[in-house]
Design an enzyme around this catalytic site. Sequence first.
Site, PDB file in Angstrom:
ATOM      1  N   ARG A 121       0.804  -1.318   0.111  1.00 35.46           N
ATOM      2  CA  ARG A 121      -0.035  -0.149   0.028  1.00 35.46           C
ATOM      3  C   ARG A 121       0.867   1.177  -0.004  1.00 35.46           C
ATOM      4  NH1 ARG A 121      -3.152  -3.059   3.478  1.00 35.46           N
ATOM      5  NH2 ARG A 121      -5.043  -3.994   2.668  1.00 35.46           N
ATOM      6  N   LYS A 149       3.280  11.576 -11.109  1.00 38.44           N
ATOM      7  CA  LYS A 149       2.535  10.856 -11.821  1.00 38.44           C
ATOM      8  C   LYS A 149       3.265   9.540 -12.182  1.00 38.44           C
ATOM      9  CE  LYS A 149      -0.315  14.159 -14.696  1.00 38.44           C
ATOM     10  NZ  LYS A 149      -0.688  14.685 -16.056  1.00 38.44           N
ATOM     11  N   GLU A 155      10.466  18.810 -24.319  1.00 41.41           N
ATOM     12  CA  GLU A 155       9.815  19.123 -22.943  1.00 41.41           C
ATOM     13  C   GLU A 155      10.270  20.729 -22.328  1.00 41.41           C
ATOM     14  OE1 GLU A 155       7.145  17.779 -21.842  1.00 41.41           O
ATOM     15  OE2 GLU A 155       7.083  15.803 -22.767  1.00 41.41           O
ATOM     16  N   LYS A 212       7.910  23.055 -13.092  1.00 38.43           N
ATOM     17  CA  LYS A 212       6.766  21.978 -12.926  1.00 38.43           C
ATOM     18  C   LYS A 212       6.571  21.875 -11.352  1.00 38.43           C
ATOM     19  CE  LYS A 212       5.702  17.529 -13.776  1.00 38.43           C
ATOM     20  NZ  LYS A 212       5.717  16.285 -14.640  1.00 38.43           N
ATOM     21  N   GLU A 272      -4.085  17.592 -11.151  1.00 39.99           N
ATOM     22  CA  GLU A 272      -4.588  17.961 -12.565  1.00 39.99           C
ATOM     23  C   GLU A 272      -6.249  18.120 -12.440  1.00 39.99           C
ATOM     24  OE1 GLU A 272      -2.412  16.456 -15.800  1.00 39.99           O
ATOM     25  OE2 GLU A 272      -4.196  16.733 -17.078  1.00 39.99           O
ATOM     26  N   ARG A 331      -2.474  22.048 -13.981  1.00 41.71           N
ATOM     27  CA  ARG A 331      -1.454  21.002 -14.259  1.00 41.71           C
ATOM     28  C   ARG A 331      -1.738  20.719 -15.719  1.00 41.71           C
ATOM     29  NH1 ARG A 331       0.982  16.177 -10.704  1.00 41.71           N
ATOM     30  NH2 ARG A 331       2.560  15.576 -12.469  1.00 41.71           N
ATOM     31  N   ASN A 335       0.460  20.222 -20.379  1.00 41.12           N
ATOM     32  CA  ASN A 335       0.192  19.302 -21.437  1.00 41.12           C
ATOM     33  C   ASN A 335       0.115  20.114 -22.855  1.00 41.12           C
ATOM     34  OD1 ASN A 335      -0.123  17.016 -20.087  1.00 41.12           O
ATOM     35  ND2 ASN A 335      -2.247  17.499 -19.492  1.00 41.12           N
ATOM     36  N   HIS A 378       0.556  18.641 -26.213  1.00 41.52           N
ATOM     37  CA  HIS A 378       0.589  17.049 -25.876  1.00 41.52           C
ATOM     38  C   HIS A 378      -0.972  16.562 -26.867  1.00 41.52           C
ATOM     39  CE1 HIS A 378       3.637  17.509 -23.317  1.00 41.52           C
ATOM     40  NE2 HIS A 378       3.764  16.455 -22.869  1.00 41.52           N
ATOM     41  N   HIS A 394      -0.337  13.409 -29.003  1.00 40.02           N
ATOM     42  CA  HIS A 394      -0.752  12.232 -28.575  1.00 40.02           C
ATOM     43  C   HIS A 394      -1.348  11.591 -29.862  1.00 40.02           C
ATOM     44  CE1 HIS A 394      -0.818  12.856 -24.289  1.00 40.02           C
ATOM     45  NE2 HIS A 394       0.310  12.176 -24.501  1.00 40.02           N
ATOM     46  N   HIS A 407       8.373  10.910 -28.361  1.00 42.29           N
ATOM     47  CA  HIS A 407       7.230  11.657 -27.673  1.00 42.29           C
ATOM     48  C   HIS A 407       7.696  13.177 -27.537  1.00 42.29           C
ATOM     49  CE1 HIS A 407       4.252  12.927 -24.489  1.00 42.29           C
ATOM     50  NE2 HIS A 407       5.459  13.469 -23.865  1.00 42.29           N
TER      51      HIS A 407
HETATM   52  N1  GLY Z   1       3.741  15.222 -17.864  1.00 38.64           N
HETATM   53  C1  GLY Z   1       2.514  16.049 -17.378  1.00 38.64           C
HETATM   54  C2  GLY Z   1       2.351  16.148 -15.969  1.00 38.64           C
HETATM   55  O1  GLY Z   1       3.359  15.455 -15.168  1.00 38.64           O
HETATM   56  O2  GLY Z   1       1.591  16.501 -15.555  1.00 38.64           O
END
Ligand code: GLY
Length: 370
Positions: A122, A144, A186, A228, A238, A242, A246, A249, A253, A267
């Site tokens: 957990r 993430k 990025e 970031k 998000e 957040r 993107n 993106h 994608h 990417h």
């Molecule tokens: N790579 C996008 C984020 O971490 O929200």
Amino acid sequence: MTEIVEVPLEGREYQVRIGAGLLARAGVEIAPFLHRPRVAIVSDENVAALHLGALQSALSAEGIESTALTLPAGESTKQWPEFTRTVEWLLEQKVERRDIVIALGGGVIGDLVGFAAAVLRRGVRFVQIPTSLLAQVDSSVGGKTGINAPQGKNLIGAFHQPTLVLADIGVLGTLKKRDFLAGYGEVVKYGLLGDATFFDWLEDNATAAAEGDLAARAYAVKRSVEMKAEIVLRDETEQGDRALLNLGHTFCHAFEAATGYSDRLLHGEGVAIGCAMAFELSSRLGLCSQEDPSRVRAHLKDMGMKADLSDIEGDLPDAQTLLDLMGQDKKVVDGQLRFILARGIGEAFVTSDVPQDKVLTLLQEQLAAR
Ligand code: GLY
């Protein structure tokens, strides 16, 4: 010199340490977080061949015992079979609740190991040692974690913040130029989304960074991580801001799906093209000046990067198919495509209010120019 960026999330505060030589100091850096002198490391074959020995020596120099699992390199590792293997291996190593797992590698390893740490007993703590530029400026920070599903990328996962991130600028020297530049996609995104001064700096200094200038690399990584961290702090899960991360993106994608997530388009390359198209779309919608998309494209071209759909080799589907692929992005909310657009360089915002015919026309024109 080590630069430190704080990520002060309440109760889960951590530091991102950035500098050359951190891998060789990993034992000293990690020791204060350990309850017993023992860690489990997960890496991939390519990274392990280059850096695992250095990491294990650095740990043993501080009396820290380590065991390591080496997974195959590549995106296909980020799936249930390797995930299951990792979790079971960690259990076999008798990793306990208070222990630390180390992710040594790029985005694939960071995401997979972070997710394994999130669910193991957990939740156990983990340290990210990102070895690609993309992982240093994006995936290792912000919590993430996850793996891919047959239905799409990153669809299975959890938010689980690391305990420490060690971004060793020196290891970037082992990257192929193409991988470095893909990660740079990025970096440039941060300037474009929220810091025009940083974009100015990149226009002047990014070539030196690409050519190996350590000070320029350290600053580019630090400023990206700071941005970031600021955004993650405002909106960890998000719900709003957040999504700014993107930028580029939604387009990216679709292009990645159209090229089968293959070497045809990495990417970060897709992010760069996507950023250029987001600015083009913003300009056509009267949100920013016409000079802005030209400036974005000129910078990408100066860096020797892909900037347009014409830079992707091989066949691409038609514009409507690309638009439909954009609709499958997981950022779609209530069936509405969400775009990150800009009022100028450094002034991005999130909107669902984009006429689809404008996007379709832009895609058609870009495809016709191929
Ligand atoms: N790579 C996008 C984020 O971490 O929200």
